[in-house]
Design a protein around this motif. Structure first.
Motif, PDB file in Angstrom:
ATOM      1  N   VAL A  84       0.822  -1.209   0.000  1.00 33.81           N
ATOM      2  CA  VAL A  84       0.000   0.000   0.000  1.00 33.81           C
ATOM      3  C   VAL A  84       0.855   1.259   0.000  1.00 33.81           C
ATOM      4  CG1 VAL A  84      -1.805   1.248   1.239  1.00 33.81           C
ATOM      5  CG2 VAL A  84      -1.917  -1.243   1.064  1.00 33.81           C
ATOM      6  N   GLU A  85       1.946   1.275   0.711  1.00 36.69           N
ATOM      7  CA  GLU A  85       2.825   2.457   0.703  1.00 36.69           C
ATOM      8  C   GLU A  85       3.383   2.708  -0.700  1.00 36.69           C
ATOM      9  OE1 GLU A  85       3.511   4.754   2.922  1.00 36.69           O
ATOM     10  OE2 GLU A  85       2.636   3.887   4.736  1.00 36.69           O
ATOM     11  N   ARG A  86       3.721   1.650  -1.415  1.00 38.16           N
ATOM     12  CA  ARG A  86       4.225   1.809  -2.791  1.00 38.16           C
ATOM     13  C   ARG A  86       3.105   2.283  -3.717  1.00 38.16           C
ATOM     14  NH1 ARG A  86       9.008  -0.874  -4.257  1.00 38.16           N
ATOM     15  NH2 ARG A  86       8.838   0.553  -5.993  1.00 38.16           N
ATOM     16  N   MET A  87       1.872   1.809  -3.465  1.00 37.25           N
ATOM     17  CA  MET A  87       0.722   2.307  -4.225  1.00 37.25           C
ATOM     18  C   MET A  87       0.581   3.804  -3.994  1.00 37.25           C
ATOM     19  SD  MET A  87      -1.809  -0.877  -3.271  1.00 37.25           S
ATOM     20  CE  MET A  87      -3.328  -0.055  -3.686  1.00 37.25           C
ATOM     21  N   ALA A  88       0.725   4.222  -2.754  1.00 34.00           N
ATOM     22  CA  ALA A  88       0.606   5.646  -2.418  1.00 34.00           C
ATOM     23  C   ALA A  88       1.702   6.471  -3.081  1.00 34.00           C
ATOM     24  CB  ALA A  88       0.638   5.832  -0.904  1.00 34.00           C
ATOM     25  N   ASP A  89       2.863   5.874  -3.298  1.00 32.37           N
ATOM     26  CA  ASP A  89       3.951   6.583  -3.974  1.00 32.37           C
ATOM     27  C   ASP A  89       3.569   6.979  -5.400  1.00 32.37           C
ATOM     28  OD1 ASP A  89       5.585   6.310  -1.744  1.00 32.37           O
ATOM     29  OD2 ASP A  89       6.700   4.593  -2.564  1.00 32.37           O
ATOM     30  N   LEU A  90       2.550   6.314  -5.952  1.00 27.26           N
ATOM     31  CA  LEU A  90       2.142   6.575  -7.330  1.00 27.26           C
ATOM     32  C   LEU A  90       0.970   7.538  -7.433  1.00 27.26           C
ATOM     33  CD1 LEU A  90       2.448   2.927  -8.705  1.00 27.26           C
ATOM     34  CD2 LEU A  90       4.097   4.802  -8.912  1.00 27.26           C
ATOM     35  N   ALA A  91       0.672   8.225  -6.330  1.00 26.05           N
ATOM     36  CA  ALA A  91      -0.472   9.153  -6.291  1.00 26.05           C
ATOM     37  C   ALA A  91      -0.004  10.577  -6.048  1.00 26.05           C
ATOM     38  CB  ALA A  91      -1.440   8.739  -5.181  1.00 26.05           C
ATOM     39  N   VAL A  92      -0.915  11.508  -6.313  1.00 24.41           N
ATOM     40  CA  VAL A  92      -0.741  12.920  -5.979  1.00 24.41           C
ATOM     41  C   VAL A  92      -1.746  13.224  -4.874  1.00 24.41           C
ATOM     42  CG1 VAL A  92      -0.986  15.286  -6.800  1.00 24.41           C
ATOM     43  CG2 VAL A  92      -0.042  13.546  -8.316  1.00 24.41           C
ATOM     44  N   PHE A  93      -1.269  13.756  -3.778  1.00 25.97           N
ATOM     45  CA  PHE A  93      -2.144  14.082  -2.645  1.00 25.97           C
ATOM     46  C   PHE A  93      -2.272  15.583  -2.503  1.00 25.97           C
ATOM     47  CE2 PHE A  93      -0.482   9.856  -1.804  1.00 25.97           C
ATOM     48  CZ  PHE A  93      -1.651   9.167  -1.533  1.00 25.97           C
ATOM     49  N   PRO A  94      -3.469  16.078  -2.142  1.00 21.75           N
ATOM     50  CA  PRO A  94      -4.639  15.290  -1.795  1.00 21.75           C
ATOM     51  C   PRO A  94      -5.202  14.591  -3.034  1.00 21.75           C
ATOM     52  CG  PRO A  94      -5.244  17.602  -1.844  1.00 21.75           C
ATOM     53  CD  PRO A  94      -3.758  17.522  -2.058  1.00 21.75           C
ATOM     54  N   LEU A  95      -5.670  13.374  -2.808  1.00 25.28           N
ATOM     55  CA  LEU A  95      -6.235  12.532  -3.848  1.00 25.28           C
ATOM     56  C   LEU A  95      -7.746  12.739  -3.864  1.00 25.28           C
ATOM     57  CD1 LEU A  95      -5.752  10.128  -5.839  1.00 25.28           C
ATOM     58  CD2 LEU A  95      -6.189   8.628  -3.895  1.00 25.28           C
ATOM     59  N   ASN A  96      -8.297  12.993  -5.036  1.00 21.48           N
ATOM     60  CA  ASN A  96      -9.746  13.144  -5.171  1.00 21.48           C
ATOM     61  C   ASN A  96     -10.383  11.779  -5.370  1.00 21.48           C
ATOM     62  OD1 ASN A  96      -9.877  16.035  -5.123  1.00 21.48           O
ATOM     63  ND2 ASN A  96      -8.984  16.004  -7.164  1.00 21.48           N
ATOM     64  N   LEU A  97     -11.511  11.559  -4.686  1.00 27.22           N
ATOM     65  CA  LEU A  97     -12.272  10.325  -4.837  1.00 27.22           C
ATOM     66  C   LEU A  97     -13.715  10.690  -5.155  1.00 27.22           C
ATOM     67  CD1 LEU A  97     -10.234   9.867  -2.141  1.00 27.22           C
ATOM     68  CD2 LEU A  97     -10.827   7.574  -2.868  1.00 27.22           C
ATOM     69  N   VAL A  98     -14.286   9.991  -6.136  1.00 21.13           N
ATOM     70  CA  VAL A  98     -15.666  10.208  -6.532  1.00 21.13           C
ATOM     71  C   VAL A  98     -16.330   8.841  -6.586  1.00 21.13           C
ATOM     72  CG1 VAL A  98     -17.218  11.122  -8.299  1.00 21.13           C
ATOM     73  CG2 VAL A  98     -14.995  12.222  -7.910  1.00 21.13           C
ATOM     74  N   SER A  99     -17.492   8.721  -5.930  1.00 25.27           N
ATOM     75  CA  SER A  99     -18.155   7.427  -5.846  1.00 25.27           C
ATOM     76  C   SER A  99     -19.638   7.625  -5.604  1.00 25.27           C
ATOM     77  CB  SER A  99     -17.526   6.600  -4.714  1.00 25.27           C
ATOM     78  OG  SER A  99     -17.980   5.262  -4.774  1.00 25.27           O
ATOM     79  N   ASP A 100     -20.280   6.545  -5.186  1.00 31.31           N
ATOM     80  CA  ASP A 100     -21.657   6.613  -4.710  1.00 31.31           C
ATOM     81  C   ASP A 100     -21.733   5.787  -3.440  1.00 31.31           C
ATOM     82  OD1 ASP A 100     -21.483   4.051  -5.746  1.00 31.31           O
ATOM     83  OD2 ASP A 100     -23.081   4.301  -7.192  1.00 31.31           O
ATOM     84  N   ASP A 101     -22.769   6.041  -2.647  1.00 35.53           N
ATOM     85  CA  ASP A 101     -22.877   5.331  -1.372  1.00 35.53           C
ATOM     86  C   ASP A 101     -24.000   4.303  -1.415  1.00 35.53           C
ATOM     87  OD1 ASP A 101     -25.265   6.753  -0.991  1.00 35.53           O
ATOM     88  OD2 ASP A 101     -24.370   8.179   0.408  1.00 35.53           O
ATOM     89  N   SER A 102     -24.189   3.598  -0.324  1.00 31.40           N
ATOM     90  CA  SER A 102     -25.190   2.530  -0.273  1.00 31.40           C
ATOM     91  C   SER A 102     -26.615   3.058  -0.390  1.00 31.40           C
ATOM     92  CB  SER A 102     -25.033   1.714   1.006  1.00 31.40           C
ATOM     93  OG  SER A 102     -25.144   2.553   2.145  1.00 31.40           O
ATOM     94  N   ALA A 103     -26.828   4.344  -0.149  1.00 30.77           N
ATOM     95  CA  ALA A 103     -28.143   4.953  -0.311  1.00 30.77           C
ATOM     96  C   ALA A 103     -28.381   5.429  -1.745  1.00 30.77           C
ATOM     97  CB  ALA A 103     -28.312   6.121   0.667  1.00 30.77           C
ATOM     98  N   GLY A 104     -27.381   5.278  -2.610  1.00 30.97           N
ATOM     99  CA  GLY A 104     -27.523   5.689  -3.998  1.00 30.97           C
ATOM    100  C   GLY A 104     -27.192   7.142  -4.265  1.00 30.97           C
ATOM    101  N   ASN A 105     -26.551   7.797  -3.306  1.00 27.96           N
ATOM    102  CA  ASN A 105     -26.159   9.194  -3.476  1.00 27.96           C
ATOM    103  C   ASN A 105     -24.717   9.294  -3.937  1.00 27.96           C
ATOM    104  OD1 ASN A 105     -28.618  10.436  -2.480  1.00 27.96           O
ATOM    105  ND2 ASN A 105     -28.019   9.615  -0.488  1.00 27.96           N
TER     106      ASN A 105
END
Length: 143
Positions: free
Chosen positions: A35-56
């Motif tokens: 996981v630390e090596r995975m993080a080395d391949l990111a730019v922080f802050p990292l944006n995340l876009v998803s949906d939740d269990s309520a469908g929002n």
């Protein structure tokens, strides 16, 4: 109907190969739960876009600490091997920006899960890094 200007960017074979190489490295780290090596391949802050269990729809920004903690929890303890089979479609917006759509099969513990997601990658100092992750089903983890 108005005609849009020709603004598309066509990547070179080398640029396409560099995206494939980046994902090969990321997938290798994921399979080993590095996981630390995975993080080395990111730019922080990292944006995340998803949906939740309520469908929002849901979005958040994670710092490196939050990424590492969440991905460590999600990836499990490492007792089972993880393999990925992925088909990726990169769409280059410029030589330094690409949106990559992925259809993937992740297998662990004899169970295969199909995933569809997209990543926004940016190129800085000649190296790709992911800056935005888009995938359904993560929204409850974004609070």
């Amino acid at each position: 109907m108005p005609q849009l200007p020709d603004t598309g960017y066509t990547p070179t074979p080398e640029e396409l190969a560099s995206i494939e190489e980046w994902f090969a490295a990321y997938d290798a780290h994921s399979a080993k739960r590095e996981v630390e090596r995975m993080a080395d391949l990111a730019v922080f802050p990292l944006n995340l876009v998803s949906d939740d269990s309520a469908g929002n729809g849901a979005s958040a920004q994670w710092d490196r600490r939050q990424f590492v903690a969440t991905m460590t929890q999600v990836m499990g303890d490492g007792s089972d091997d993880i393999t990925f089979e992925s088909v990726r479609t990169p769409v280059f917006l410029s030589p330094a920006m690409a949106v990559v759509f992925t259809d993937s099969a992740m297998t662990t513990g004899g169970r295969t899960r199909r995933l569809r997601y997209a990543d926004v990658l940016i190129r800085r100092d000649g190296r790709w890094a992911f800056q935005t992750m888009l995938q359904g089903g993560w929204g409850d983890n974004l609070r």
